[in-house]
Design an enzyme around this catalytic site. Structure first.
Site, mmCIF file in Angstrom:
data_model
loop_
_atom_site.group_PDB
_atom_site.id
_atom_site.type_symbol
_atom_site.label_atom_id
_atom_site.label_comp_id
_atom_site.label_asym_id
_atom_site.label_seq_id
_atom_site.Cartn_x
_atom_site.Cartn_y
_atom_site.Cartn_z
ATOM 1 N N GLY A 1 43.291 8.064 -55.053
ATOM 2 C CA GLY A 1 44.113 6.544 -55.537
ATOM 3 C C GLY A 1 43.121 6.906 -56.884
ATOM 4 O O GLY A 1 42.457 6.884 -57.461
ATOM 5 N N CYS A 2 44.223 5.908 -57.663
ATOM 6 C CA CYS A 2 43.706 5.238 -58.827
ATOM 7 C C CYS A 2 42.300 5.557 -59.193
ATOM 8 O O CYS A 2 41.599 5.205 -60.019
ATOM 9 C CB CYS A 2 44.095 4.717 -60.199
ATOM 10 N N TYR A 3 41.518 4.095 -58.891
ATOM 11 C CA TYR A 3 40.026 3.837 -59.226
ATOM 12 C C TYR A 3 39.571 4.707 -58.813
ATOM 13 O O TYR A 3 38.183 4.798 -58.889
ATOM 14 C CB TYR A 3 40.232 2.306 -58.133
ATOM 15 N N MET B 1 39.434 7.022 -67.632
ATOM 16 C CA MET B 1 40.786 7.712 -67.671
ATOM 17 C C MET B 1 41.906 6.884 -67.965
ATOM 18 O O MET B 1 42.222 5.909 -68.020
ATOM 19 C CB MET B 1 41.085 7.998 -66.105
#
Lengths: 346, 346, 346, 346
Positions: free
Chosen positions: C149-151, C312
């Site tokens: 996942g992104c987080y 990011m």
């Protein structure tokens, strides 16, 4: 105290009506109409209204509503009010319509541009086009106000003095307008998602936007000739604001000072129209949250053309604020009652 | 009518003071002080003020100013007021200082964090920390108000009920805050250019932001113990708004309902603090342009920690609005006079 | 040339995959899968692809697709891939799943946080968590990659060196994250309209966001103890970018230089992780459009806590870029093939 | 490998040159010139360049630089290059000038619009106007390229086919353009602060913007007549992007299909010009970060006028990307070498 009902109180224009009327000494909202949020607390839909509005959203029974209030604001999709308005309603309460249903006097023009069959053309003639700066005298006695569109308000007021004075070759008129996103409404469409709009500019409705005939009609009245123009709206990545940049050839010899004098003369008594200083273009940041329209004219002697700039808040003077201005006139109040809002910057 | 002078009227907080005071029935601004724009028309600096303000910017002769007004607002760089304030000024007029000069009672702490020698420590003791929700009783009699910082206002009000009631392990307190760009001021720095801030998030002042000791001092009073905490501000790409997200361990057994009851009890009579419904986090969009602080508390039973959220407009409740709230209290007016502004959305 | 199929190519992560793979020398997209836009030209959905993509969107027949390509990327809603994945598909083609279906090893944890019954738990064990900086050696041989996942990507990489080295009291770990709006997806929801998000900050998913157990699992592996933490995501008004600010108590005596050395040592060979200079916090503007993660650690000696920052691009390193990085590893290419994109500023 | 020096590498256009050239296989930057940041590491000025650029900023000794490189890009204020360019420099290295110094062939026109005395008019004749789509054949042999302005590039390419074919009444041409803020440069001016630009639209340079004569000159060549037009730029709240909306009367009878055919014919071999499908207006979001110009023409039969839309990235095709395109042509490379960048969305 004026009792107010709003049909369409959960759109952006409807919510702006609520914001303005809560700060209006002589008005009280008693009916928060909504199609999508019936039975929900208004403050649960719009968190800015927490502790300010206790009401629950109601439906849109126009007949019942008309019995309970003095004035009804309709901030509804095109064609909706025309499909439900009756003589009985108008006998009970005044109606200020923020949709386009009664703005255009020629029903065929309306139907051609809106692609809708008009359901109650019998009220068109009676409806008063509620642009007070042009039409003030007719508003107090009206039962039905056609509140102008956002683009037409800004466009007309930016151009009016020169159109009225016969300065412009009206056949050369071009209006290039830029609007914030609140004008696109509050329904969940991909095109209006944050990521689709942010960091982008685009034109839309090129040569067929429905505000075109409304602007043409008003400028035809002003100039005394039938006006056909190009109107191109653009979507800009900001919440509020409309900027109009209009172009036209000058047909008579005129100086910058003479142009300036015309604007200042026409608008000297208008609280909501601010003629800017020589050389200062209108900017939307200076009108946000207020009912002002800032205008300024530029003469380009090289091309013998004027460039006319106008800026306003699209949901205040372009919708809800102008509607309240009309209400004030209809009920004999000071025209700027509840509307002396200082623009919010930054 | 209260006569008002503003030193620093051409910054963002100063301009917000003007916006608010123009809409205030009992106040009149007679002195628009500025360092950079002396002799320029105020409305030429801020186009939103066209036709609303006719004044020309004046300098910052505090002694002269104090003879002409009832109250002076100073929205000036840190250390400036401390370098020019005198007993004579305070004898003439009340002073509400939006800078940090008199907020911190311990002068060494001030000098350590601000890297400035305090030029008039003799006034620190007298100065009243102007957070009305905590300090209301001391404000009416004060001559000198230290108007709280933006982050401290939002942080303190978000945390106060639990700190006061001894619910929190104060040694675990962490405040992560996000601010709009108006908090960075109106001077022409590359770091605050549109293209540098837009489409970006960053932390700044990590472990050394000067609002840290101010928050620590207020929460020490509340909790009765010396508080040391982490405060990390972030710059968010928006004009206005502060969001606080604070974290702390719960040291006593407590339920969600009990936490809710504490917030509701503490703030039930506070016009400007809105305790949101269960499960609704504070959002800055709902307070823009208003003097409200929205707060809500969350209990995470998995980690035995609370997450406290608070949102307000950084230049209204975080600066100019709170200053006007203090003025109202000092002059015996209703506390929310001129401040019953409905938040502007969208 | 690697033949690629994408299921879910018309979401933001899917479109980013297309952007990256078009610029990848060794890959060719042959299947643009979509639920909503089947039979429409891809370039009609995403105007940036005009003259770059001629394909028409196809459906999501995974079995058929697996016969036509070497690798399948699935950028689909949670639970979808788990409901259709089969041994036959995995025998035909490698699968890189951008959804959460195979990220969490404990199926009960998955089901508890996602409120979904897992339809193919038999593949969970085999799936490799595709965070190359931690898990590089397992990726080349994998048939099924659970793309992080992104987080979790940004959080884990920001914290990893200190967690791994036992520096932190993991029970005190708090992650406060801020994301751009592209993370919310491309469906037409009112909450994600421009006017709802612009000029606002809010927390969401407080104490129950589904990336929490994923972060906890990875940091548990790193630290060798079971980690429970607070993770609070926020929505920020920007298209792209994630900023992580994490807080934890230091449990051993450590200096700033020692912390710096740890980060530099751990990441010295990592192309995509950039350890910033002393005192420079990570900012999302410096990574936009690229696969970089910028990290930096701060020690607050007053509170004995570290503040860890990471930035990011949420749909590049946080989704599509990392997926391509995994593909490169799976197919024996240079890990940064097609990913040496210089961040786009401003 | 082409050795490249950049004078003005720390402005937005200079930095974009760096971004593009770092991704260009045949070029290597050896000189990062800067006035404000001499002796600072380039990656300390632009954090996106961390670990990508090791260089320290150098000064602007053009003579020395010309001995060390094959080509010099100058992204400098108007008048600067003209004041230092010599025959010796041009004998050593090719020069691609992103300023306006050599764009306008008539030196009096230049001096009248730019209010600058031209310091080296002897090079004007030799300089090639570097708009490859119009002037491709002259570029390979040139020593000095006048890289076009952002507005002129987008305007000219949007209008060119109809101007060239004699379709338009050129005396009626009006160009209304909207630009992102990066076009305003990277110096610290109050007018370009985030809070001044965000949430606002304004026109600027009305009737006197310096790109006007450049556009007029190019369209005069195209149409074979002396063109005078109105050009009105606007500042839009976004980082990148230019949108042009141009209006002109049609002087010959022409159909939509015929117009479309002209655009498609003129641009069929142009990699960087994309003619959009019937009815789709150009949008800046679809070109961001790329060297594309998207164009489309609309015919309004009611008014007998065309509305021409064009969108591009102002610092890529409008500055640095076009400069690299020129470099490619000058050095015999594929014109799109290093420029096949897929637009970044969202």
């Amino acid at each position: 105290m004026i009792k107010v009902g709003i049909i369409g109180s959960t759109g952006y224009a409807g919510q702006e009506l609520v914001r303005l009327l809560l700060q209006h000494k002589e008005a009280e909202i008693v009916w928060y109409g909504s199609k999508s949020y019936v039975d929900q607390r208004y403050a649960d839909v719009f968190g800015n209204m927490v502790e300010l509005v206790d009401h629950v959203c109601q439906g849109d029974d126009l007949v019942q509503l008309s019995k309970e209030v003095d004035v009804i604001f309709t901030a509804t999709p095109q064609g909706y009010l025309a499909s439900i308005l009756t003589e009985g309603v108008l006998a009970n309460a005044k109606v200020i319509d923020l949709s386009a249903d009664y703005r255009i006097k020629d029903v065929q023009t309306y139907e051609a541009w809106y692609k809708i069959k008009h359901q109650s053309p019998q009220f068109i003639k009676e409806a008063v086009y509620g642009l007070p700066e042009l039409n003030r005298s007719k508003i107090p006695g009206a039962r039905l106000i056609a509140n102008p569109g956002c683009y037409p308000t800004c466009s007309t007021l930016s151009i009016y003095p020169l159109a009225k004075e016969g300065v412009l070759d009206m056949s050369t008129l071009i209006i290039d307008a830029k609007s914030g996103v609140s004008g696109a409404g509050r329904s969940g469409k991909v095109a209006n998602l944050y990521c689709e709009v942010n960091e982008s500019m685009k034109a839309y409705g090129i040569s067929n936007h429905r505000h075109t005939p409304e602007i043409e009609e008003q400028l035809s009245y002003a100039s005394g000739e039938e006006v056909k123009l190009n109107f191109t709206p653009h979507l800009a990545p900001m919440n509020r604001g409309i900027l109009v940049t209009a172009y036209a050839n000058v047909k008579t010899k005129i100086t910058r000072d003479e142009i300036r004098n015309l604007y200042e003369t026409y608008y000297q008594d208008e609280y909501f129209v601010r003629v800017l200083k020589e050389g200062i273009p209108a900017e939307t940041r200076w009108v946000e949250g207020s009912n002002f329209v800032d205008v300024n004219a530029f003469l380009d002697e090289r091309t013998n053309r004027v460039i006319l700039t106008g800026a306003m808040d699209n949901i205040t003077k372009g919708a809800a604020g102008q509607a309240v201005q009309n209400m004030n006139l209809m009920f004999g109040l000071a025209e700027n009652e509840g509307l002396k809002l200082v623009p919010v910057f930054p």
